[in-house]
Design a protein around this motif. Structure first.
Motif, PDB file in Angstrom:
ATOM      1  N   PRO A  46       0.916  -1.210  -0.135  1.00 46.08           N
ATOM      2  CA  PRO A  46      -0.146   0.015   0.095  1.00 46.08           C
ATOM      3  C   PRO A  46       0.991   1.376   0.285  1.00 46.08           C
ATOM      4  N   TRP A  47       0.373   2.365  -0.717  1.00 50.39           N
ATOM      5  CA  TRP A  47       1.020   3.504  -0.920  1.00 50.39           C
ATOM      6  C   TRP A  47       1.765   4.235   0.478  1.00 50.39           C
ATOM      7  N   HIS A  48       0.557   4.268   1.303  1.00 52.01           N
ATOM      8  CA  HIS A  48       1.106   4.978   2.603  1.00 52.01           C
ATOM      9  C   HIS A  48       2.166   4.332   3.274  1.00 52.01           C
ATOM     10  N   ILE A  49       2.376   2.906   3.205  1.00 50.53           N
ATOM     11  CA  ILE A  49       3.376   2.321   3.681  1.00 50.53           C
ATOM     12  C   ILE A  49       4.752   2.349   3.074  1.00 50.53           C
ATOM     13  N   ALA A  52       6.010   5.903   3.712  1.00 50.65           N
ATOM     14  CA  ALA A  52       6.879   5.912   5.149  1.00 50.65           C
ATOM     15  C   ALA A  52       7.991   5.665   4.897  1.00 50.65           C
ATOM     16  N   GLY A  53       8.411   4.570   3.971  1.00 51.98           N
ATOM     17  CA  GLY A  53       9.791   4.079   3.949  1.00 51.98           C
ATOM     18  C   GLY A  53      10.569   5.295   3.289  1.00 51.98           C
ATOM     19  N   ILE A  54       9.965   5.925   2.130  1.00 52.95           N
ATOM     20  CA  ILE A  54      10.553   6.990   1.080  1.00 52.95           C
ATOM     21  C   ILE A  54      10.786   7.795   2.095  1.00 52.95           C
ATOM     22  N   THR A  55       9.935   8.477   2.848  1.00 52.56           N
ATOM     23  CA  THR A  55      10.230   9.527   3.895  1.00 52.56           C
ATOM     24  C   THR A  55      11.397   9.232   4.701  1.00 52.56           C
ATOM     25  N   THR A  56      11.704   8.238   5.268  1.00 57.40           N
ATOM     26  CA  THR A  56      12.725   7.961   6.238  1.00 57.40           C
ATOM     27  C   THR A  56      14.151   7.846   5.161  1.00 57.40           C
ATOM     28  N   LEU A  57      13.925   7.616   4.065  1.00 53.17           N
ATOM     29  CA  LEU A  57      15.103   7.767   3.397  1.00 53.17           C
ATOM     30  C   LEU A  57      15.486   9.274   2.968  1.00 53.17           C
ATOM     31  N   GLU A  58      14.476  10.041   2.682  1.00 65.28           N
ATOM     32  CA  GLU A  58      14.631  11.576   2.298  1.00 65.28           C
ATOM     33  C   GLU A  58      15.244  12.205   3.546  1.00 65.28           C
ATOM     34  N   THR A 274      14.899   1.061   6.938  1.00 60.75           N
ATOM     35  CA  THR A 274      13.833   1.788   6.146  1.00 60.75           C
ATOM     36  C   THR A 274      12.524   0.772   6.378  1.00 60.75           C
ATOM     37  N   SER A 275      12.857  -0.489   6.383  1.00 59.02           N
ATOM     38  CA  SER A 275      11.582  -1.396   6.450  1.00 59.02           C
ATOM     39  C   SER A 275      10.888  -1.426   7.850  1.00 59.02           C
ATOM     40  N   GLN A 276      11.824  -1.004   8.828  1.00 65.49           N
ATOM     41  CA  GLN A 276      11.146  -0.979  10.107  1.00 65.49           C
ATOM     42  C   GLN A 276      10.159   0.175  10.250  1.00 65.49           C
ATOM     43  N   TYR A 277      10.620   1.178   9.664  1.00 64.59           N
ATOM     44  CA  TYR A 277       9.686   2.472   9.783  1.00 64.59           C
ATOM     45  C   TYR A 277       8.320   2.351   8.814  1.00 64.59           C
ATOM     46  N   ALA A 278       8.567   1.321   7.421  1.00 59.43           N
ATOM     47  CA  ALA A 278       7.304   1.101   7.088  1.00 59.43           C
ATOM     48  C   ALA A 278       6.381   0.222   7.611  1.00 59.43           C
ATOM     49  N   ALA A 279       7.026  -0.463   8.564  1.00 61.92           N
ATOM     50  CA  ALA A 279       6.250  -1.495   9.263  1.00 61.92           C
ATOM     51  C   ALA A 279       5.415  -0.692  10.465  1.00 61.92           C
ATOM     52  N   ILE A 280       6.068   0.085  10.970  1.00 58.03           N
ATOM     53  CA  ILE A 280       5.270   1.013  12.036  1.00 58.03           C
ATOM     54  C   ILE A 280       3.927   1.618  11.353  1.00 58.03           C
TER      55      ILE A 280
END
Length: 391
Positions: A46-49, A52-58, A274-280
């Motif tokens: 899902p896009w919002h997940i 969230a991963g993209i944002t942590t990289l940015e 990155t995956s952990q932030y997406a999982a949150i």
């Protein structure tokens, strides 16, 4: 040239490749194949997940996390278990974030099982339990579950398999490859045997959110007296369509999570940041995504079960995961023969039931984690295949 076989230990020499990969690899080398062989959702994360991963990289959040995983993620995992099952876990000491559920299973078995100790494994089941038990020095003891019981493990079957060397029961429900689920009454009977013989349960609940028919999954850890003797394995791959993110976790008593964390620390360090932030984000805001995907899987499930039964490949109605496990005995072929003929003659890839344990012979596993269009076309090709077999 070095003879590397002399360097390998016995377990490494004897581990067999997965039968799942064989037909996946064949399918990848052929054109016009409909592959129903791999248990991987066809939905995008899902896009919002993803966002969230993209944002942590940015934001440059690319450093190691604590070995156990981000505290915010561990807190969300604990909130999930409280919300779903009424189970309370401490995020500081009773949760370990891992690189997929398979790593969590490996860590648990290596910490729990000593040389010669027995691990009971209900089959058919996912392919990793037997080799990981062997790599830990343990002895796998399989129980052949039966289609007349809808592949549920019974207390009587468990009791009959226990010896003085039994240490761990692996509990793989909802089940891959059969789609079987266990009801609360089933779990209560199993729990009585487990407590009687002082066993530890390794409960693989990776498909916990993918159940059908209105009856939600019940964790065996929620049965009276079982939380203290159960390590629950779960993750994000199947529930949130996050296979490539490689996110899993284990929850359980701190006395078991602590040594698993030490081993994880030396083998892995920490799960991907990155995956952990997406999982949150998935745990906080992903319930609607789960419901949407589950409804779609349910439609696919009914299409495939009805279609197979009409073709004479009878199967009980699976109530969990995204697999069906039809019998192919009416064809007179072994599971391997059926799968080979089907892929070469009609370009449809499924997996021999024997890949999931000897008692899976006479069946094949079909994943319905694919579009309705692909599933309908696969059923048409299978119908033509079976008609040609009749001559």
């Amino acid at each position: 040239m070095i003879d590397y076989s002399s360097y390998l230990n016995e377990q490494a020499r004897n581990i067999k490749p997965s039968g799942i990969r064989r037909f996946f690899d064949i399918a990848n080398e052929m054109d016009d194949v409909i592959s129903l062989s791999i248990g991987e959702p066809d939905f995008l994360t899902p896009w919002h997940i993803r966002e969230a991963g993209i944002t942590t990289l940015e934001k440059g959040r690319t450093r190691y996390t604590p070995n156990r995983g981000l505290m915010a993620l561990r807190e969300e995992i604990c909130a999930f278990f409280k919300r779903k099952y009424g189970l309370s876990y401490h995020p500081e000491s009773e949760v370990l974030v891992t690189v997929g559920g398979s790593e969590a299973i490996d860590m648990a078995l290596r910490c729990l099982v000593g040389p010669g100790e027995e691990v009971i494994i209900p089959e058919p089941c996912f392919v990793c339990y037997d080799p990981l038990t062997r790599m830990a020095g343990g002895v796998p003891v399989s129980i052949s579950t039966k289609v007349e019981n809808e592949f549920r493990l019974t207390a009587e079957e468990l009791e009959s398999a226990i010896t003085e060397k039994t240490k761990v029961l692996i509990f793989p429900y909802p089940n891959n490859p059969t789609g079987a689920v266990m009801r609360r009454a089933d779990l209560e009977a199993i729990a009585q045997v487990v407590k009687k013989h002082d066993l530890i349960v390794l409960s693989d609940e990776i498909y916990s959110e993918l159940t059908y028919g209105g009856t939600p999954h019940v964790s065996i850890a929620a049965i009276d007296g079982m939380q203290e003797r159960t390590v629950v394995i779960n993750g994000f791959s199947k529930t949130y369509s996050m296979t490539g993110w490689r996110m899993g976790y284990a929850v359980g008593p701190k006395e078991l999570i602590a040594p698993m964390t030490k081993l994880h620390q030396y083998a892995i360090m920490s799960a991907p940041t990155t995956s952990q932030y997406a999982a949150i984000e998935a745990l906080r805001n992903g319930d609607d995504d789960i419901e949407e995907m589950r409804d779609e899987y349910d439609m696919r499930r009914r299409l495939v079960v009805d279609g197979l039964n009409r073709l004479g490949l009878t199967c009980f109605e699976p109530e969990g995961a995204f697999y069906v496990f039809p019998s192919i005995r009416s064809t007179g072929m072994t599971s391997d023969e059926f799968c080979e003929r089907l892929i070469y003659d009609k370009r449809v890839a499924v997996v021999p039931g024997s890949a999931f344990g000897a008692c899976g012979e006479g069946h094949v596993r079909i994943s319905y984690a694919y579009s309705l269009k692909h599933l309908a076309e696969a059923l048409d090709r299978m119908a033509a295949f079976l008609q040609e077999l009749k001559g």
